[in-house]
Design an enzyme around this catalytic site. Structure first.
Site, PDB file in Angstrom:
ATOM      1  N   ASP A   1       2.727 -41.982  55.182  1.00 38.72           N
ATOM      2  CA  ASP A   1       1.974 -41.532  56.259  1.00 38.72           C
ATOM      3  C   ASP A   1       2.792 -40.144  56.621  1.00 38.72           C
ATOM      4  O   ASP A   1       3.906 -39.961  56.251  1.00 38.72           O
ATOM      5  CB  ASP A   1       1.996 -42.670  57.420  1.00 38.72           C
ATOM      6  CG  ASP A   1       1.128 -42.018  58.507  1.00 38.72           C
ATOM      7  OD1 ASP A   1       0.172 -41.321  58.695  1.00 38.72           O
ATOM      8  OD2 ASP A   1       1.735 -42.362  59.703  1.00 38.72           O
TER       9      ASP A   1
ATOM     10  N   ASP B   1       3.267 -46.044  60.100  1.00 45.05           N
ATOM     11  CA  ASP B   1       3.638 -46.618  61.323  1.00 45.05           C
ATOM     12  C   ASP B   1       2.300 -46.843  62.168  1.00 45.05           C
ATOM     13  O   ASP B   1       2.603 -47.363  63.341  1.00 45.05           O
ATOM     14  CB  ASP B   1       4.574 -45.542  62.166  1.00 45.05           C
ATOM     15  CG  ASP B   1       3.561 -44.317  62.705  1.00 45.05           C
ATOM     16  OD1 ASP B   1       2.579 -43.823  61.794  1.00 45.05           O
ATOM     17  OD2 ASP B   1       3.728 -43.953  64.085  1.00 45.05           O
TER      18      ASP B   1
END
Length: 385
Positions: free
Chosen positions: A130, A323
């Site tokens: 990410d 996250d």
């Protein structure tokens, strides 16, 4: 008050809601968590709110109110009353205990590095990353979410040894302009815009180059139309920002006064009422508008593995670091496949499908460096301590 202290307060507030008790999570193939018998009502209420967030198709007022409540639960402000601060301090011990228990179920990927690498024996590691909150810190201005030169070099080194992809809610053009590495795969717009390396790759195992897949291309005109409407509708709310991520939209409200959140919610909802083929979800201080197709970061991960020639292959070990709530789709895919590991970046206890954890981008940087070092010395079976 520094921005760092403000963000730390925000995370503590989130912990009061999300880490009051460890919920019944789905089993992990490496570390199946025991079922808790001490769940509090706060988390159950929060999950119920989240299940009612989809406003696509024009939900009723009750559902809109639930959505606003969940915005506040997931995105608390830094300003707190004295009573709230006292409750937070009183809960600190319980939060620490919960986090310690959570860490037993989702141990640090750094302290468990040798164990992770042992699982990769005889397998090709494929790295999925990410961007926001993983490779770069969370910042107030999304246009200034820059990664450090050290992080860029670490990602470059990882990509020189392993197939590597950035999977982000940002549009591909934006996230690639931040990362500035042409040898990577990019899956922007939550995986709805996938492109391969511009200059090929050094990994000989890759069988596909210049991958291009856009499952939501038919939605481009309506996304652009909604973007213009949202910009016009929300311009009267100070601090709000609408980001066009090509196949999805993000309405950032990190810099919006909490007193204006309800107004912002109604303005966004008023636009969405006319577009039943779009759905609305949210993360921490951001509203996400996406097409109602069955595609997410988990689907993008599967598509990339197939494109790389690893479909149905047992000799591959995918690692996914993220996250955000949207990364859970990818974590779940790995869990359900019984293959690979999800690594959640978080300083607080959260319900997650990930098997391991890292606290912050600084630990992600260390993990990537360890991975490169391990690869370089793998013939000597050396770990990274």
């Amino acid at each position: 008050m520094t921005k760092q202290n403000m963000l730390m307060q925000e995370e503590v507030a989130v912990a009061v809601v999300a880490a009051a008790a460890i919920p019944e999570t789905s089993p992990h193939f490496s570390y199946p968590p025991p079922r808790s018998t001490t769940l509090g009502s706060s988390y159950a209420k929060y999950k119920k709110l989240l299940s009612r967030l989809d406003l696509g198709g024009g939900g009723d007022a009750a559902r809109a109110n639930a959505w606003i409540e969940s915005m506040k639960a997931l995105s608390p402000t830094q300003a707190k009353s004295a009573a709230a601060a006292a409750r937070t301090a009183a809960s600190r011990g319980s939060i620490d205990e919960d986090y310690e228990s959570w860490m037993k179920l989702h141990p640090s990927a750094l302290s468990s590095f040798e164990e992770l690498m042992a699982a990769s024996k005889g397998k090709q590691i494929v790295m999925f990353l990410d961007y926001d909150g993983t490779l770069s810190p969370i910042v107030d201005d999304p246009d200034r979410a820059f990664m450090s030169d050290e992080m860029r070099e670490a990602v470059r080194e990882v990509a020189s040894h392993f197939p590597t992809a950035i999977v982000s809610g940002r549009c591909t053009e934006k996230v690639s302009s931040f990362v500035k590495l042409s040898e990577l795969y990019y899956a922007g717009s939550h995986g709805m815009d996938i492109k391969g390396p511009n200059n090929g790759t050094k990994c000989s195992t890759i069988k596909a180059h210049n991958v291009l897949f856009q499952p939501a291309s038919e939605f481009l005109p309506v996304i652009d139309e909604v973007y213009k409407s949202l910009v016009e509708t929300t311009k009267s709310i100070p601090g709000s920002k609408v980001e066009n991520n090509k196949f999805c939209l993000s309405v950032h409200f990190r810099c919006v006064d909490e007193k204006k959140w309800s107004l912002l919610a109604e303005k966004v909802r008023s636009v969405m009422m006319d577009y039943p083929k779009l759905r609305l979800t949210h993360g921490r201080k951001v509203l996400e508008i996406r097409p109602t197709i069955k595609w997410d970061k988990g689907k993008a991960l599967e598509f990339l593995l197939k494109s790389l020639g690893f479909d149905g292959c047992n000799s591959v070990l995918p690692l996914y670091i993220g996250d955000d709530r949207t990364d859970e789709d990818a974590f779940k895919v790995l869990r359900d496949r019984g293959q690979g590991f999800g690594i959640l970046v978080s300083k607080i206890a959260k319900e997650t499908n990930a098997s391991y954890s890292l606290k912050e981008p600084a630990e992600v940087l260390k993990f990537l460096r360890c991975l490169v070092e391990w690869k370089q010395f793998s013939m000597d079976s050396q770990g990274c301590n």
